[in-house]
Design a protein around this motif. Structure first.
Motif, short mmCIF file in Angstrom:
data_model
loop_
_atom_site.label_atom_id
_atom_site.label_comp_id
_atom_site.label_asym_id
_atom_site.label_seq_id
_atom_site.Cartn_x
_atom_site.Cartn_y
_atom_site.Cartn_z
N ARG A 284 0.85 -1.19 0.00
CA ARG A 284 0.00 0.00 0.00
C ARG A 284 0.89 1.24 0.00
NH1 ARG A 284 -5.35 -0.68 2.45
NH2 ARG A 284 -5.88 -2.89 2.42
N SER A 285 0.39 2.32 -0.58
CA SER A 285 1.20 3.52 -0.70
C SER A 285 0.30 4.74 -0.76
CB SER A 285 2.09 3.46 -1.95
OG SER A 285 1.27 3.51 -3.11
N THR A 286 0.92 5.91 -0.84
CA THR A 286 0.15 7.14 -0.99
C THR A 286 -0.63 7.14 -2.30
OG1 THR A 286 2.16 8.14 -1.90
CG2 THR A 286 1.68 8.57 0.41
N ILE A 287 -0.08 6.50 -3.33
CA ILE A 287 -0.78 6.44 -4.62
C ILE A 287 -2.11 5.72 -4.45
CG2 ILE A 287 -0.64 5.65 -7.00
CD1 ILE A 287 1.31 7.87 -6.32
N ASP A 288 -2.11 4.63 -3.67
CA ASP A 288 -3.35 3.89 -3.45
C ASP A 288 -4.36 4.73 -2.67
OD1 ASP A 288 -2.35 1.49 -4.67
OD2 ASP A 288 -1.16 1.18 -2.87
N ALA A 289 -3.87 5.49 -1.67
CA ALA A 289 -4.78 6.34 -0.90
C ALA A 289 -5.39 7.43 -1.79
CB ALA A 289 -4.03 6.97 0.28
N ILE A 290 -4.58 8.04 -2.63
CA ILE A 290 -5.08 9.08 -3.54
C ILE A 290 -6.08 8.49 -4.53
CG2 ILE A 290 -4.39 10.66 -5.38
CD1 ILE A 290 -1.73 11.02 -3.88
N GLU A 291 -5.78 7.31 -5.04
CA GLU A 291 -6.68 6.66 -5.99
C GLU A 291 -8.02 6.32 -5.33
OE1 GLU A 291 -8.29 5.35 -9.36
OE2 GLU A 291 -6.35 6.37 -9.17
N ASP A 292 -8.00 5.97 -4.05
CA ASP A 292 -9.23 5.69 -3.32
C ASP A 292 -10.12 6.93 -3.29
OD1 ASP A 292 -11.22 5.01 -1.50
OD2 ASP A 292 -9.88 3.87 -0.22
N VAL A 293 -9.50 8.09 -2.97
CA VAL A 293 -10.28 9.33 -2.92
C VAL A 293 -10.78 9.72 -4.31
CG1 VAL A 293 -10.17 11.79 -2.36
CG2 VAL A 293 -9.04 10.13 -0.88
#
Length: 439
Positions: A284-293
């Motif tokens: 998991r990474s910041t990219i995944d968190a951004i993609e979630d939003v």
């Protein structure tokens, strides 16, 4: 360490005895680090150039001593010849190595050419603040003293199964230690410790297993050496302008890694940590968190019309907890671990890990110590997973309306979707109040 051994005893005694042997071996076989040590040779340096340079220096010395004597002219010619050969060898080596570097850039852009180029960047060295008033103020602000609530008094039960540390666990833990990283307060280089583990893994297995069985995290591995890193663009005379990094002994970090790997079996299983936490987790990474939003927002506006249709508004509010990691309460962490059904032996050693922690720092007045009562050390191995366990209660909150929360470490984004702006504002305000109340 081939003939070394650790006498049976308490976990404290065994850990102290082990580190005494390793420290003694390092002191006997290594020189102390010297900040004024000689620089590494340049990339085009060769053994042939080194020999020619020695010959040139010898010829120059003989020439200087022969001034005013009959053999001055002969020594002058020898020196000129030696200097000519040295310069020719350097020029040839530079030309050859430059061609090799140009060819290597095409095959590996992060290889030797990149390292050489980055080494030329003369970045200013960050200097540690030394003012006693400033450092003490920063320590008091960054490491608050909070009276802890009731802790769990867990005693070992008769017949309780405590799995011994396996060789695979030890090897995985020590492989995560970077050899070139700075050592902890004991000064033992990481490479020396890894070599000691490779030579006598049985001793380390015995010590670490005893720690788990008795629920004792040795006090010799608890001291934290503080390094204050200045935040760019902030005034240097304010305590909040610094980020604290805690240097810990590597032998203790290996034990932390073993505990952390065992905790992950409970945090990453179904029903463990929330799927909305993207920080400090494998895969998991910041990219995944951004993609979630972004996916939530993309889905909200996927309709064709705003009124009487499926097209909706989406709003995001980001929240940040001030001084989060250093303010995490130990009793809350232990309570969260118990809710995850973590075995008692892990709860005991984590409770021991929290107790009697000391922060060491230096000012212009000399070394000082500070008692730590809350928080997870930034720079530790256990800190991130313990933070996630405690913070999971925030990510599992149930909100009114179409509101969800996405987290990355201590940073969270509250995402709300609604048909009109008035409803989205109401839902966000209610969600923020709920988060603040939980915090």
């Amino acid at each position: 360490m081939s003939g070394a051994s650790v006498a049976p005893g308490t976990a404290e005694d065994m850990a102290s005895s082990l580190m005494d042997v390793i420290t003694g071996a390092c002191n006997a076989s290594m020189t102390k680090a010297n900040p004024r040590r000689r620089r590494k040779p340049v990339y085009w340096w060769t053994a042939e150039i080194a020999d020619l340079r020695r010959s040139c220096l010898r010829a120059r010395s003989l020439f200087q001593r022969s001034r005013g004597r009959q053999d001055e002219e002969a020594h002058s010619a020898n020196y000129a010849s030696a200097r000519r050969l040295l310069r020719a060898a350097i020029k040839t080596s530079k030309r050859r190595c430059w061609r090799q570097l140009c060819d290597e850039v095409n095959s590996d852009i992060w290889g030797k050419p990149y390292r050489i180029a980055m080494s030329r960047q003369r970045c200013p060295q960050t200097r540690q603040p030394g003012s006693p008033l400033l450092v003490r103020g920063a320590v008091a602000a960054l490491f608050p003293r909070v009276p802890s609530g009731p802790t769990f008094q867990l005693q070992g039960r008769a017949g309780e199964l405590v799995p011994a540390v396996t060789l695979g666990e030890l090897k995985r833990a020590q492989s995560r230690i970077r050899e070139r990283s700075a050592p902890g307060p004991d000064g033992v280089p990481n490479l020396a410790l890894k070599l000691a583990i490779a030579a006598r893994p049985d001793i380390f297995l015995e010590v670490y297993t005893t720690c788990l069985e008795t629920g004792v995290f040795p006090s010799s591995w608890k001291p934290q050496r503080l390094v204050l890193l200045p935040n760019p663009g902030k005034p240097r005379d304010e305590p909040s302008s610094y980020r604290p990094l805690c240097m810990l002994d590597t032998a203790g970090k290996i034990l932390e890694r073993i505990i952390c790997d065992r905790l992950e079996a409970f945090t990453e299983r179904p029903g463990g940590l929330s799927e909305r936490q993207y920080g400090f987790r494998k895969g998991r990474s910041t990219i995944d968190a951004i993609e979630d939003v972004i996916s939530t927002a993309r889905e909200a506006i996927a309709g064709k019309r705003w009124y009487h249709s499926t097209k909706k508004y989406c709003a995001v509010v980001t929240l940040d907890v001030r001084n989060a990691f250093n303010s995490a309460r130990w009793d809350n962490i232990l309570a969260a671990l118990r809710r995850l059904l973590v075995p008692d032996y892990l709860l005991r050693i984590i409770s021991s890990y929290f107790s009697a922690r000391v922060l060491n720092f230096t000012t212009d007045d000399g070394p000082e110590s500070y008692e730590v009562t809350v928080g997870v050390p930034q720079g530790s191995v256990l800190g991130p997973i313990l933070w996630n366990v405690m913070y999971d209660a925030i990510l599992c909150l149930n909100f009114d309306g179409d509101v969800r929360i996405v987290g990355f470490a201590d940073d969270i984004a509250v995402v709300a979707v609604a048909q009109n702006l008035r409803q989205i504002e109401h839902n966000l305000n209610a969600a923020i109040l709920q988060v603040r109340g939980a915090l």
